[in-house]
Design an enzyme around this catalytic site. Structure first.
Site, short mmCIF file in Angstrom:
data_model
loop_
_atom_site.label_atom_id
_atom_site.label_comp_id
_atom_site.label_asym_id
_atom_site.label_seq_id
_atom_site.Cartn_x
_atom_site.Cartn_y
_atom_site.Cartn_z
N GLY A 70 13.81 -7.42 -23.53
CA GLY A 70 13.04 -6.28 -23.97
C GLY A 70 12.44 -5.50 -22.83
O GLY A 70 11.91 -4.42 -23.02
N CYS A 71 12.48 -6.04 -21.61
CA CYS A 71 12.03 -5.28 -20.45
C CYS A 71 13.27 -4.85 -19.70
O CYS A 71 13.80 -5.59 -18.89
CB CYS A 71 11.12 -6.13 -19.55
SG CYS A 71 10.56 -5.25 -18.09
N GLY A 72 13.75 -3.66 -20.01
CA GLY A 72 15.06 -3.27 -19.51
C GLY A 72 15.06 -2.74 -18.10
O GLY A 72 16.11 -2.39 -17.59
N CYS A 85 13.17 -4.27 -15.40
CA CYS A 85 12.57 -5.21 -14.47
C CYS A 85 13.34 -5.26 -13.16
O CYS A 85 14.56 -5.41 -13.15
CB CYS A 85 12.55 -6.61 -15.08
SG CYS A 85 11.56 -6.75 -16.57
#
Length: 276
Positions: free
Chosen positions: A112-114, A116
């Site tokens: 969900g942290c595209g 990083c």
């Protein structure tokens, strides 16, 4: 294709504590494992992903990162399974190796942290193709019922209630292909990779997501050449600005027979009547 020895879900026991009491339960939980995307022997990214459709995932990642633009640029591919994760290994044609240096990322973080681990602020909001003039027209019903149709073809979500999905919508035909993952970005990469490997043009349809629409989902949509993006939830304001600039028709809150249309409405042939 599934990583050998890895299942997309695992059954686990737990104690369910409710107002009426406690009882033992067994539930299916989605699996997530590190998947390394390796190009010419160098790791480009490590993503936490559900260990199925890995070949689709890897190819979709390569496309949406701009590393490859056509199948002929890939000279070899293999999946290597290790005790703690999976490697998806590419060997590229010589003229594509410069694309690796242009957008090199190391990502090992939460799903969900595209974004990083990118190298600079400029890379966070990169230039995208203009897709204003690609893609078919859709009827009001095509858009309004896309998310509902997607919910009917999510076997992993039915088992776990904990995964996202991305679907490919064709006018008059509904959702014709879908992929699932614990991460919404991964689900879209899997879908794009599956279309790419099957020789199906993303410009011929629309993407529908079970999640909110973030910046990177809009970027992936544009990089794949798809002009319409549908979601069951809301877009972020920044994602909407990018969709508007890239010529993407963005429809959100698509559920219960309706939707909100936010940008580039020219692809919707029968718009919702204005009742304000």
């Amino acid at each position: 294709m599934m990583g050998a020895g890895f299942s997309p879900s695992q059954s686990r026991s737990g104690l369910s504590i409710q107002a009426e009491g406690a009882r033992m339960v067994t539930r299916a939980l989605p699996e997530e494992l590190p998947v390394a995307l390796v190009f010419d022997g160098s790791t480009q990214a490590v993503m936490m992903a559900t260990p199925d459709d890995i070949e689709d995932f890897a190819h979709g990642f390569a496309v949406t990162e701009g590393i490859v633009t056509e199948p002929a640029q890939i000279e070899g591919f293999e999946i290597a399974t290790h005790e703690r994760g999976i490697e998806a290994r590419f060997w590229l044609r010589a003229d594509r190796r410069e694309a690796l240096a242009a957008r090199r990322r190391f990502m090992a973080g939460p799903v969900g942290c595209g974004l990083c681990g990118i190298d600079s602020l400029e890379q966070a909001v990169r230039d995208m193709p203009d897709v204003a003039h690609v893609g078919p027209s859709f009827s009001r019903d095509d858009i309004a019922h896309a998310a509902d149709a997607l919910s009917d073809i999510q076997p992993l979500h039915r088992r776990t209630r904990a995964t996202h999905a991305a679907g490919f919508v064709l006018p008059g035909k509904g959702v014709v292909m879908a992929r699932e993952d614990v991460g919404r970005h991964n689900a879209l990469d899997k879908l794009i990779g599956a279309l790419w490997r099957a020789g199906r043009d993303p410009a011929s349809g629309a993407f529908v997501m079970t999640s909110r629409l973030s910046v990177e989902l809009v970027q992936k949509c544009a990089m794949a050449g798809c002009g319409t993006l549908i979601a069951v939830s809301a877009p972020t304001a920044h994602a909407l600005r990018l969709a508007d600039a890239a010529g993407i028709t963005l429809a959100a809150f698509a559920r219960g027979g309706g939707f909100d249309l936010y940008s580039n409405p020219h692809r919707i042939s029968h718009e919702v009547p204005d009742v304000a």
